[in-house]
Design a protein around this motif. Structure first.
Motif, PDB file in Angstrom:
ATOM      1  N   VAL A 139       0.831  -1.193   0.000  1.00  0.00           N
ATOM      2  CA  VAL A 139       0.000   0.000   0.000  1.00  0.00           C
ATOM      3  C   VAL A 139       0.875   1.256   0.000  1.00  0.00           C
ATOM      4  O   VAL A 139       0.650   2.185  -0.777  1.00  0.00           O
ATOM      5  N   GLU A 142       2.725   1.574  -3.492  1.00  0.00           N
ATOM      6  CA  GLU A 142       1.961   2.102  -4.609  1.00  0.00           C
ATOM      7  C   GLU A 142       1.503   3.529  -4.366  1.00  0.00           C
ATOM      8  O   GLU A 142       1.472   4.341  -5.274  1.00  0.00           O
ATOM      9  N   ALA A 143       1.147   3.808  -3.113  1.00  0.00           N
ATOM     10  CA  ALA A 143       0.658   5.159  -2.824  1.00  0.00           C
ATOM     11  C   ALA A 143       1.738   6.198  -3.084  1.00  0.00           C
ATOM     12  O   ALA A 143       1.435   7.328  -3.430  1.00  0.00           O
ATOM     13  N   ILE A 146       1.638   8.370  -6.279  1.00  0.00           N
ATOM     14  CA  ILE A 146       0.714   9.489  -6.520  1.00  0.00           C
ATOM     15  C   ILE A 146       1.413  10.842  -6.367  1.00  0.00           C
ATOM     16  O   ILE A 146       1.388  11.650  -7.287  1.00  0.00           O
ATOM     17  N   TYR A 149       3.857  11.415  -9.205  1.00  0.00           N
ATOM     18  CA  TYR A 149       3.150  11.701 -10.462  1.00  0.00           C
ATOM     19  C   TYR A 149       2.763  13.171 -10.521  1.00  0.00           C
ATOM     20  O   TYR A 149       2.958  13.853 -11.530  1.00  0.00           O
ATOM     21  N   PHE A 165       3.270  10.151 -16.989  1.00  0.00           N
ATOM     22  CA  PHE A 165       2.506   8.940 -17.319  1.00  0.00           C
ATOM     23  C   PHE A 165       3.416   7.724 -17.400  1.00  0.00           C
ATOM     24  O   PHE A 165       3.095   6.657 -16.903  1.00  0.00           O
ATOM     25  N   LEU A 169       2.811   4.501 -15.061  1.00  0.00           N
ATOM     26  CA  LEU A 169       2.349   3.229 -15.624  1.00  0.00           C
ATOM     27  C   LEU A 169       3.434   2.157 -15.550  1.00  0.00           C
ATOM     28  O   LEU A 169       3.151   1.002 -15.243  1.00  0.00           O
ATOM     29  N   LEU A 172       3.586   0.985 -12.001  1.00  0.00           N
ATOM     30  CA  LEU A 172       2.362   0.272 -11.629  1.00  0.00           C
ATOM     31  C   LEU A 172       2.363  -1.139 -12.216  1.00  0.00           C
ATOM     32  O   LEU A 172       1.927  -2.088 -11.571  1.00  0.00           O
TER      33      LEU A 172
ATOM     34  N   MET B 389      -9.516  13.739  -7.729  1.00  0.00           N
ATOM     35  CA  MET B 389      -8.294  12.940  -7.827  1.00  0.00           C
ATOM     36  C   MET B 389      -8.430  11.680  -6.969  1.00  0.00           C
ATOM     37  O   MET B 389      -8.079  10.576  -7.405  1.00  0.00           O
ATOM     38  N   PHE B 393      -8.155   7.966  -8.573  1.00  0.00           N
ATOM     39  CA  PHE B 393      -7.150   7.003  -8.136  1.00  0.00           C
ATOM     40  C   PHE B 393      -7.828   5.798  -7.492  1.00  0.00           C
ATOM     41  O   PHE B 393      -7.365   4.664  -7.627  1.00  0.00           O
ATOM     42  N   VAL B 398      -5.686   2.351  -6.826  1.00  0.00           N
ATOM     43  CA  VAL B 398      -4.430   2.724  -6.172  1.00  0.00           C
ATOM     44  C   VAL B 398      -4.711   2.942  -4.682  1.00  0.00           C
ATOM     45  O   VAL B 398      -5.687   3.582  -4.342  1.00  0.00           O
ATOM     46  N   PRO B 399      -3.902   2.381  -3.797  1.00  0.00           N
ATOM     47  CA  PRO B 399      -4.111   2.647  -2.382  1.00  0.00           C
ATOM     48  C   PRO B 399      -3.735   4.096  -2.068  1.00  0.00           C
ATOM     49  O   PRO B 399      -3.078   4.734  -2.867  1.00  0.00           O
ATOM     50  N   PHE B 401      -6.985   4.119  -1.209  1.00  0.00           N
ATOM     51  CA  PHE B 401      -8.385   4.439  -1.413  1.00  0.00           C
ATOM     52  C   PHE B 401      -9.188   3.147  -1.501  1.00  0.00           C
ATOM     53  O   PHE B 401      -8.632   2.073  -1.737  1.00  0.00           O
ATOM     54  N   PHE B 404      -8.834   0.280  -4.070  1.00  0.00           N
ATOM     55  CA  PHE B 404      -7.750  -0.700  -3.973  1.00  0.00           C
ATOM     56  C   PHE B 404      -8.208  -1.920  -3.206  1.00  0.00           C
ATOM     57  O   PHE B 404      -7.979  -3.060  -3.628  1.00  0.00           O
ATOM     58  N   ALA B 434      -5.673   2.175 -15.661  1.00  0.00           N
ATOM     59  CA  ALA B 434      -5.113   3.294 -14.897  1.00  0.00           C
ATOM     60  C   ALA B 434      -4.839   4.482 -15.801  1.00  0.00           C
ATOM     61  O   ALA B 434      -4.934   5.627 -15.381  1.00  0.00           O
ATOM     62  N   LEU B 438      -5.774   8.335 -14.948  1.00  0.00           N
ATOM     63  CA  LEU B 438      -4.668   9.280 -14.796  1.00  0.00           C
ATOM     64  C   LEU B 438      -4.868  10.482 -15.708  1.00  0.00           C
ATOM     65  O   LEU B 438      -4.479  11.589 -15.377  1.00  0.00           O
ATOM     66  N   VAL B 441      -6.814  13.084 -14.037  1.00  0.00           N
ATOM     67  CA  VAL B 441      -5.988  13.797 -13.064  1.00  0.00           C
ATOM     68  C   VAL B 441      -5.054  14.760 -13.791  1.00  0.00           C
ATOM     69  O   VAL B 441      -4.855  15.897 -13.369  1.00  0.00           O
TER      70      VAL B 441
END
Lengths: 492, 497
Positions: A139, A142-143, A146, A149, A165, A169, A172, B389, B393, B398-399, B401, B404, B434, B438, B441
Motif C-alpha cells: 500500500v 503504490e501510494a 501518486i 506523479y 505517465f 504506468l 504500476l 483525484m 485514483f 491505487v491505495p 483508497f 484498492f 489506470a 490518470l 488527473v
C-alpha cells in the motif's frame, strides 16, 4: 528505550504535516515555506533515536509495532526495522529538509501543494522501509506513486506529461504483478501477510521461480535495471529539481530494498538459481549504461544514466551472495543517495539561473561561480568513485566481493571506475572549465547561502562516509550476515 | 383454496415507499409550479423513513413472506441500508442540475421512488417471479427517466435504445426462467436450488435455461458482450439520470445475480462459473481498452463501469473452489461473495462521487461532458480537484483508497479459487485502465484552465460531495468495518439456505 512509537511517528508526522501544509493554502506562501521546513526537520529528528537506540548485535526486527488493521484478511499494521532498513529511513528523512530548501525560491506556483507532496511522499517512503506486513508494504509502495506523479506533472519541464505517465504506468505494471504474488503467498502461508512468516515458509522451487519473476518485474522497474530502465531518464529530466533528488536518492532504493526484503529471503533457491540472470543484467547496466551516459548532451540525463549504472552495482552486489557484496551494495545505495542527490541539486542550481540543462549551453562557469564549481567537481569525483569519498567505499567493496565470486565479473564491474570518471569529469570539464561560453554564463551569480548550506551538508556527508564508513557498516552487519545465512539454506 | 393474509411486517419498507410514491405524485399535483421543493423534500423524507424502518425491522433472521416470494435476511437488510443513502445522495447531487433544466418535476421523484422500490424488491426476491417483477419495475422507471427531457433528441434516442434492448434482455431472462421451470417444476429459488442440487430435472434443459438467464443478467449488469446500451444510455441521458443508473441499480443487479445463481442454480455452478469467467474477462478487457478512446467523460465512465462490473463478476465466480482451490467450500463461498459485495458497494460510492463531480461542473446552459471540461480544475477549486483525484485514483485501484481494497478482495478470492492466471489477466488490464483515470488527473492538475467560471453548486451538494470523497479515502484507510458487515450479510445469506 523510549516508549514512543517512533516508526509510526516517522511515517505519519510528515504525512499529517503535509496535509497541514496543504490546508495552509498556496496563498500563504510566506508561512508555508518555514512550516514545511520545520515539519521536515522534525520528521528527521524523530528518526534519530532509531539510529541512536539501534542494537547492532542482533538481526531481529527492532522498534516493532503491531496492531490489527484489517482482521478480515489478517492484515496487520506491523512495523519494524533491522540493519538493512534503518539507514534508509534516516536517509529519506534527511533528504526531505534539503529538498524543501532546494525548492524554497524556485517554486513560486502552488507552493503549499509542492511542499505537501514532498512531505507526504517522505512519510509514505518511511512506511515502505518499515512495513513488515506485505499488504502494508504494498500500500505504501503504490501510494508513493501518486505524489511523484503530481510533482513531475505539475512542476516538471516541457515534456512533463509524457514523463509523468510513463513513470506511473511503468511502476504500476511491476507492482500489480507483485500484488498477485503476495496474494498467492497469503494462501500458501495459511492466511498470513507477515513477512517474517514468509521468510520461513517452505516453497517448492518451481513456485519460487514464478514468485521471483513476479518480484523481479516489480523491483527491476523500480531500481531500474536494464532493460526496463527507460522511464527513469524521462522522469528525471522532466521532474523539478526536488523531484529528481527524491527519485534518485530514495525512490530508486525501494526496488533494491525490495530484493533484500522479498526476493532473497522468500525465494532464496530461485535467487541462487537465477543469480546468473541478475548478474548479467547488472553488468549490462554497469557497462552499457555507462557508455550511454558518456554520450548524453543533457546534464540531467547524464546523471540519470549514471544512476542506473550505479544501481547496477547494487544489484550485482546482492546476487554474488557474500558479505562484502551485500554490504558494499548497501553502502553504495546510501552513498548514491547523497551523491546523486547532490548532483541533481547542482544541475538545479545551474538550471534555475540559465533555464537550460544542455551541456553545450555552458562553458567556463568556474569564472563566474567559483564556489559552486568547487562543489560540483567534488560531487562529480564522488560520483566517479574517488577514494576518500563515499562513492569509493561501496564500489570498492562490491568489486572486491565480485572478484571473490568470479574474477571476470569483478573485472567487468571494475570498468565502471574508468567509465564513471570519463563521463563525470568530461561533463564537468565542458560545463565548468574553458573560456566563458556566452553572455548568459558571464552574467551568472554564484550560489547564495541557502544553496551553499544544502550542498555543504551533503558534501560533509559524502566526505564523512568516505573517510569513516564504520558507523554505516556496523549497523548492517548482523542483519546482512543473517540474510546471507538464510539464503544459503535450501527452502523446499 | 383459501386466502391467507401474508405477513406484511418484513416488507414494511417496501409498502411505505409505495405509499409515499403515491403521496408524492398527488402532492406534486396540488402543490403547483411554485413548490417544486415539496416533491424533493418528500422523496428525501421517504428514503429516511425507509432507512429507519429497515433498521427497526431488521432482526438478523431469515424471514420469508408472500408464499416465499419475498425474503428479508441480513443480505437484503444490508444492501437496502446502502441503497437508500445512495439514492438520497443522488437526489442531492441532481437537484440543482434538474432545476436549471426545468426537469425537477414531480414525476422525476416519483419515478425515482418507484425505481427504488423495484430495486428493493429485487434485493429481497426469493422467487423467479419477484425477481422479474422488481427488475421490470426498475427498468420501466429508468426508461422513462432517461427520456424525461422530452426535447432532447439524444436522450430520446438513448431511451429508445435502452427500452428495446432492455425488453429483449427481459425476454431472454423470462425464457430462461421458463426453461428452468419446465425442468424442475418450481419458481421458488430455494426449491429450485434443492431440486437442481439433488439431480432433479433434465440437465440439458437446465443448462439451456441457464444460458438465457446469465445472458439476461449480463445485460442488466452491463457486461460484455451485452454492454452495447451502456455507453449510449450513459451518454444520452441527462447527467442526473446517468448518475442514478450508474450507481444504485448495480447493487440490485448484484443481489439478483447472487440470489438466482447461488441459491437457485448452485447445482450448475461449474457451468455458470465458466460463463461468468468469459463475461468478466471480456468486460475487463474491452471496458478498459474502449475507455481510453473516449473524450466524453460520461462515456468514459460508462466503459469504466463495464470493466468494474467485470471485476465484480470475478468475485462472484470464485465462490466454489476448483480442484486446485485452497479453501474449504463454505469459507470460499463466504470469502468470494462478500468480496464481490464489497466491490459493488465500493463501486457505488465511487460512481456517485464521479458523476457528482460531473454535475458539479455543469451549470445552467452548460453541460460538463467532456474530459476537457475538467481542465485546470486545480486552479478553479483545489478542494474539488483533490476530491476528483481521490475518486479517480480509487477507481484505478491505487491505495490508500477504497477501490484498492475492493480490487484486492476480489483478486484474493480469484487466487483462492485457483485461477491465478485470471488474476494476472485482470491486473494487467487494470494497468491499462489506470491510464484513462490518470488522464483525468492530468487534465485537472497539469493543464491550464480554459474556463474560469466559478462552481455554482449549492452548499448541501458541496458538503455531501466532499464527504463522498473523504469516505472513499477513509474507507481506504480503514476498510475493516465494511468488510465485516459484508461477511455478516453473506453469512446470514448462506447459512439461511
Amino acid at each position: 528505550m523510549s516508549g514512543l512509537p517512533l516508526l509510526s511517528l516517522a511515517i505519519w508526522l510528515p504525512i499529517v504535516g503535509g496535509l497541514l501544509v496543504l490546508a495552509t493554502g498556496d496563498r500563504n506562501a510566506k508561512l508555508v515555506r518555514p512550516l514545511a521546513l520545520a515539519l521536515a526537520v522534525a520528521g528527521f529528528l524523530v528518526t534519530l533515536p532509531l539510529y541512536i537506540g539501534f542494537d547492532t548485535t542482533t538481526s531481529a526486527m527492532q522498534f516493532t509495532e503491531l496492531r490489527w488493521w484489517i482482521p478480515r484478511f489478517s492484515i496487520e499494521y506491523r512495523l519494524g526495522v533491522d540493519g538493512i532498513s534503518v539507514l534508509f529511513i534516516l536517509l529519506n528523512s534527511f533528504i526531505t529538509p534539503l529538498v524543501v530548501l532546494a525548492g524554497w525560491k524556485v517554486i513560486e506556483e502552488k507552493v503549499a501543494q509542492y511542499m505537501a507532496a514532498f512531505l507526504i511522499m517522505s512519510g509514505l517512503m518511511n512506511g515502505i522501509f518499515s512495513a513488515l506486513d506485505a499488504v502494508l508494504f504494498y500500500v505504501f509502495f503504490e501510494a508513493s506513486l501518486i505524489p511523484m506523479y503530481i510533482i513531475i506533472g505539475v512542476w516538471g519541464g516541457p515534456n512533463r506529461v509524457y514523463a509523468a505517465f510513463k513513470f506511473f504506468l511503468y511502476t504500476l505494471l511491476g507492482s500489480l504483478l507483485m500484488l498477485v504474488a503476495l496474494i498467492w503467498l497469503f494462501f500458501q502461508s495459511d492466511f498470513s501477510f507477515n513477512l517474517l512468516d514468509w521468510h520461513a515458509l517452505p516453497i517448492p522451487l518451481s513456485a519460487q521461480i514464478y514468485l521471483f519473476l513476479a518480484f523481479l518485474v516489480a523491483f527491476a522497474v523500480k531500481v531500474p535495471m536494464w532493460p526496463v530502465h527507460t522511464w527513469l531518464p524521462d522522469a528525471h529530466v522532466e521532474a523539478p529539481t526536488g523531484g529528481s533528488v527524491v527519485l534518485a536518492a530514495i525512490m530508486l532504493k525501494l526496488g533494491a530494498y525490495g530484493f533484500l526484503r522479498f526476493s532473497l529471503p522468500i525465494a532464496p533457491d530461485a535467487s541462487r538459481e537465477l543469480a546468473w540472470l541478475m548478474i548479467a543484467l547488472s553488468l549490462i547496466a554497469v557497462v552499457y549504461i555507462g557508455f550511454v551516459a558518456l554520450v548524453q548532451s543533457d546534464m540531467k540525463k547524464l546523471i540519470a544514466y549514471s544512476s542506473i549504472s550505479h544501481m547496477g552495482f547494487v544489484t550485482l552486489g546482492f546476487f554474488i551472495f557474500n558479505t562484502l557484496g551485500v554490504e558494499g551494495a548497501l553502502v553504495q545505495m546510501i552513498s548514491h543517495g547523497f551523491v546523486s542527490g547532490a548532483m541533481f541539486l547542482c544541475v538545479g542550481v545551474l538550471y534555475d539561473r540559465m533555464h537550460s540543462r544542455k551541456i553545450a549551453d555552458y562553458g567556463g562557469v568556474v569564472h563566474t561561480m567559483p564556489k559552486f564549481v568547487a562543489f560540483m567537481v567534488f560531487f562529480a569525483m564522488a560520483n566517479s568513485g574517488l577514494p576518500a569519498t563515499s562513492g569509493f567505499v561501496g564500489e570498492f567493496m562490491v568489486i572486491l566481493g565480485s572478484v571473490q565470486y568470479s574474477f571476470w565479473i569483478g573485472f567487468i564491474a571494475a570498468i565502471t571506475l574508468i567509465l564513471g570518471a570519463a563521463y563525470n569529469l568530461w561533463m564537468v570539464k565542458r560545463v565548468a572549465f574553458g573560456a566563458v561560453a556566452n553572455r548568459h554564463v558571464a552574467e551568472l551569480a554564484d550560489i547564495n547561502t541557502r544553496e551553499f548550506v544544502v550542498l555543504g551538508i551533503l558534501a560533509l556527508c559524502v566526505l564523512g562516509m568516505g573517510l569513516y564508513p564504520l558507523p554505516f557498516t556496523d549497523v548492517m552487519h548482523a542483519s546482512v550476515d543473517n540474510l546471507l545465512k538464510h539464503v544459503a539454506v535450501p527452502k523446499f | 383454496m383459501n386466502f391467507v393474509m401474508p405477513d406484511l411486517y418484513p416488507a414494511s419498507a417496501e409498502i411505505f415507499i409505495l405509499l409515499m410514491a403515491c403521496v408524492v405524485l398527488l402532492a406534486d399535483l396540488f402543490a403547483g409550479k411554485g413548490r417544486r421543493w415539496l416533491a424533493y423534500l418528500l422523496a428525501q423524507l421517504t428514503l429516511v423513513g425507509c432507512f429507519v424502518i429497515t433498521v427497526l425491522t431488521r432482526d438478523g433472521q431469515n424471514v420469508t413472506t408472500f408464499s416465499n416470494m419475498f425474503v428479508s435476511d441480513m443480505l437484503a437488510d444490508f444492501l437496502k441500508l446502502v441503497l437508500y443513502p445512495a439514492v438520497a445522495v443522488m437526489l442531492v447531487y441532481s437537484r440543482e442540475y434538474l432545476a436549471a433544466r426545468k426537469l425537477d418535476r414531480g414525476e422525476f421523484y416519483v419515478l425515482v421512488l418507484f425505481a427504488t422500490l423495484g430495486m428493493m424488491v429485487m434485493i429481497s426476491a426469493n422467487h423467479f417471479l419477484s425477481v422479474y417483477l422488481g427488475l421490470e419495475l426498475l427498468a420501466l422507471s429508468l426508461y422513462a427517466l432517461v427520456a424525461i427531457d422530452r426535447d432532447s433528441a439524444r436522450a430520446t434516442e438513448a431511451a429508445m435504445k435502452y427500452f428495446v434492448l432492455g425488453a429483449m434482455a427481459s425476454g431472454l431472462l423470462l425464457y430462461g426462467m421458463s426453461m428452468v421451470y419446465g425442468a424442475v417444476g418450481s419458481l421458488d429459488l430455494f426449491e429450485v436450488g434443492q431440486r437442481v442440487a439433488t439431480g432433479g430435472g433434465d440437465r440439458a434443459v437446465l443448462v439451456f435455461g441457464l444460458v438465457f438467464i446469465v445472458s439476461g443478467l449480463a445485460f442488466k449488469l452491463g457486461v460484455v458482450p451485452f454492454h452495447m446500451w451502456i455507453p449510449d444510455v450513459y451518454h444520452g441521458a441527462p447527467t442526473a439520470v446517468t448518475l442514478f443508473i450508474g450507481s444504485a441499480p448495480k447493487l440490485a443487479a448484484f443481489a439478483i445475480t447472487l440470489r438466482m445463481l447461488v441459491i437457485g442454480l448452485n447445482g450448475l455452478a461449474e457451468h455458470w462459473q465458466t460463463m461468468l469467467m468469459f463475461l468478466a474477462a471480456l468486460s475487463i478487457a474491452l471496458g478498459n481498452l474502449a475507455a481510453i478512446a473516449q473524450t466524453n467523460i460520461k462515456r468514459m465512465l460508462a466503459y469504466s463501469a463495464i470493466s468494474h462490473m467485470g471485476f465484480m463478476l470475478l468475485g462472484l465466480l470464485s465462490g466454489l473452489t476448483g480442484p486446485e482451490g485452497m479453501l474449504d467450500q463454505t469459507f470460499a463461498a463466504l470469502n468470494a461473495y462478500s468480496s464481490a459485495m464489497f466491490y459493488a458497494i465500493a463501486y457505488v460510492l465511487m460512481s456517485l462521487g464521479a458523476f457528482g463531480m460531473v454535475l458539479l461542473l455543469s451549470r445552467a446552459g452548460f453541460e460538463a461532458e467532456n474530459i476537457e471540461d475538467f481542465k485546470g480544475l486545480n486552479k478553479r477549486s483545489p478542494w474539488f480537484a483533490a476530491m476528483m483525484m481521490i475518486l479517480m485514483f480509487s477507481m484505478a485501484g491505487v491505495p490508500f483508497f477504497v477501490g484498492f481494497f475492493a480490487k484486492f478482495a476480489v483478486l484474493q478470492a480469484v487466487v483462492a479459487a485457483g485461477h491465478v492466471w485470471l488474476a494476472v489477466f485482470a491486473v494487467l488490464f487494470s494497468l491499462i485502465g489506470a491510464f484513462y483515470y490518470l488522464r483525468v488527473v492530468k487534465v485537472m492538475y497539469f493543464d491550464a484552465p480554459t474556463d474560469m467560471a466559478p462552481l455554482e453548486a449549492p452548499p448541501d451538494m458541496r458538503i455531501l460531495l466532499s464527504l463522498n470523497g473523504i469516505a472513499v479515502a477513509l474507507l481506504g484507510l480503514l476498510p475493516g468495518g465494511v468488510f465485516d458487515y459484508a461477511i455478516f450479510a453473506t453469512y446470514g445469506f448462506i447459512a439461511g439456505y
